[in-house]
Design a protein around this motif. Structure first.
Motif, short mmCIF file in Angstrom:
data_model
loop_
_atom_site.label_atom_id
_atom_site.label_comp_id
_atom_site.label_asym_id
_atom_site.label_seq_id
_atom_site.Cartn_x
_atom_site.Cartn_y
_atom_site.Cartn_z
N GLY A 53 -15.91 -3.24 -32.46
CA GLY A 53 -14.54 -3.69 -32.65
C GLY A 53 -14.06 -3.59 -34.08
N ILE A 54 -14.82 -2.90 -34.94
CA ILE A 54 -14.40 -2.67 -36.32
C ILE A 54 -13.22 -1.70 -36.34
N LEU A 55 -13.27 -0.71 -35.47
CA LEU A 55 -12.16 0.22 -35.26
C LEU A 55 -11.61 0.03 -33.86
N ARG A 56 -10.34 0.32 -33.69
CA ARG A 56 -9.72 0.28 -32.37
C ARG A 56 -9.28 1.69 -32.01
N PRO A 57 -9.52 2.10 -30.77
CA PRO A 57 -9.14 3.47 -30.39
C PRO A 57 -7.64 3.65 -30.37
N THR A 58 -7.21 4.88 -30.61
CA THR A 58 -5.80 5.22 -30.49
C THR A 58 -5.36 5.07 -29.05
N SER A 59 -6.25 5.45 -28.14
CA SER A 59 -6.03 5.24 -26.71
C SER A 59 -7.37 5.18 -26.01
N GLY A 60 -7.36 4.64 -24.79
CA GLY A 60 -8.59 4.55 -24.02
C GLY A 60 -9.18 3.15 -24.04
N SER A 61 -10.33 3.01 -23.39
CA SER A 61 -10.95 1.70 -23.16
C SER A 61 -12.37 1.68 -23.70
N VAL A 62 -12.72 0.56 -24.38
CA VAL A 62 -14.08 0.31 -24.85
C VAL A 62 -14.49 -1.06 -24.33
N LYS A 63 -15.49 -1.10 -23.44
CA LYS A 63 -15.92 -2.36 -22.85
C LYS A 63 -17.38 -2.65 -23.17
N PHE A 64 -17.64 -3.91 -23.46
CA PHE A 64 -19.01 -4.41 -23.61
C PHE A 64 -19.18 -5.55 -22.62
N GLN A 65 -20.13 -5.39 -21.72
CA GLN A 65 -20.38 -6.38 -20.67
C GLN A 65 -19.08 -6.75 -19.93
#
Length: 258
Positions: A53-65
């Motif tokens: 979560g240091i960077l946030r994507p321009t688009s798309g999804s990043v999930k942890f658990q």
């Protein structure tokens, strides 16, 4: 069915007007040791920053658990990060603190754990990485390989579900590199922790990985088992595995991201 720990879907990232990552789709299951392989500058370490979560994507999804990392507020994100452990490229030990205090710091700052319990955990984690009896040593007294071991012990203090390694063999000679590889494997097996290892070191990748994903110019161009990579049909993969230079069109454009 295996539990998905990290899921990255349709991620694109642009920084300073440059496209760093594009169309990244990657999932990591519980207990896996995923190696993200590629040349320096291709965006490997950027993936770790997205997961943290240091960077946030321009688009798309990043999930942890199952949690959508980019949409979390600071407080919830900090709590989520306590479930992850990070082993930095150059260890990142605090030079003014001894080994014991480096390991204890997060627990002392973030939890009400009693001092005697923290001391017990410090001894346990140091023993796990083969660094028994080094609690009073300062970082300046440690070799590069010893610092990596202490860094791993520190990452384990919060009992993480996910361990992230950023170039864990950087600056180490081949013998110590092999020791660190063995340690990554044994740690994962003993703790059941899921691991994501960023590296450009082929020998380490093939030894440690249960699965490999290769980044090239911000895209994942291949993923599979180590054996599948050894016999891959894509010339970019086979050239990298054989240690052959890429053509100019295949070289990375993103030196600042690693």
């Amino acid at each position: 069915m295996s539990k998905v720990v990290v899921e990255i879907s349709n991620v694109k990232l642009s920084l300073g007007g440059k496209e760093i990552l594009r169309d990244i789709n990657l999932s990591v299951e519980e207990g896996e040791r995923l190696v993200v392989l590629g040349q320096s500058g291709c965006g490997k370490s950027t993936l770790l920053r997205l997961i943290l979560g240091i960077l946030r994507p321009t688009s798309g999804s990043v999930k942890f658990q199952g949690h959508e990392v980019p949409k979390m507020g600071r407080r919830k994100l900090n709590l989520l990060r306590q479930r992850m452990g990070m082993v930095y490229q150059y260890s990142a030990l605090i030079s003014s603190l001894n080994v014991r205090d480096n390991l204890a710091l997060a627990l002392e700052e973030l939890t009400p754990t009693p001092a005697d319990e923290i001391d017990k955990m410090v001894k346990e984690k140091l023993s796990l990485v083969g660094m028994d009896g080094t609690e009073e040593k300062m970082p300046a007294e440690l070799s590069g390989g010893m610092k990596k071991r202490v860094s791993l012990a520190r990452a384990l203090m919060m009992k993480p579900e996910l361990l992230l390694y950023d170039e864990p063999n950087a600056g180490l000679d081949p013998v110590i590199s092999s020791v660190i590889d063995d340690l990554m494997i044994s740690t994962a097996e003993q703790t059941g922790t899921t691991s994501i290892i960023v590296t450009h070191e082929l020998e380490s990748a093939f030894k440690v990985a249960t699965r490999i994903a290769m980044l090239n110019e911000g895209e994942i161009i291949a993923h599979g088992t180590p054996e599948e990579f050894r016999n891959h049909s894509d010339s970019r993969v086979s050239n990298f595995v054989k240690g052959q230079a890429s053509s100019p069109s295949q070289s990375t454009q993103f030196p600042q991201t690693q």
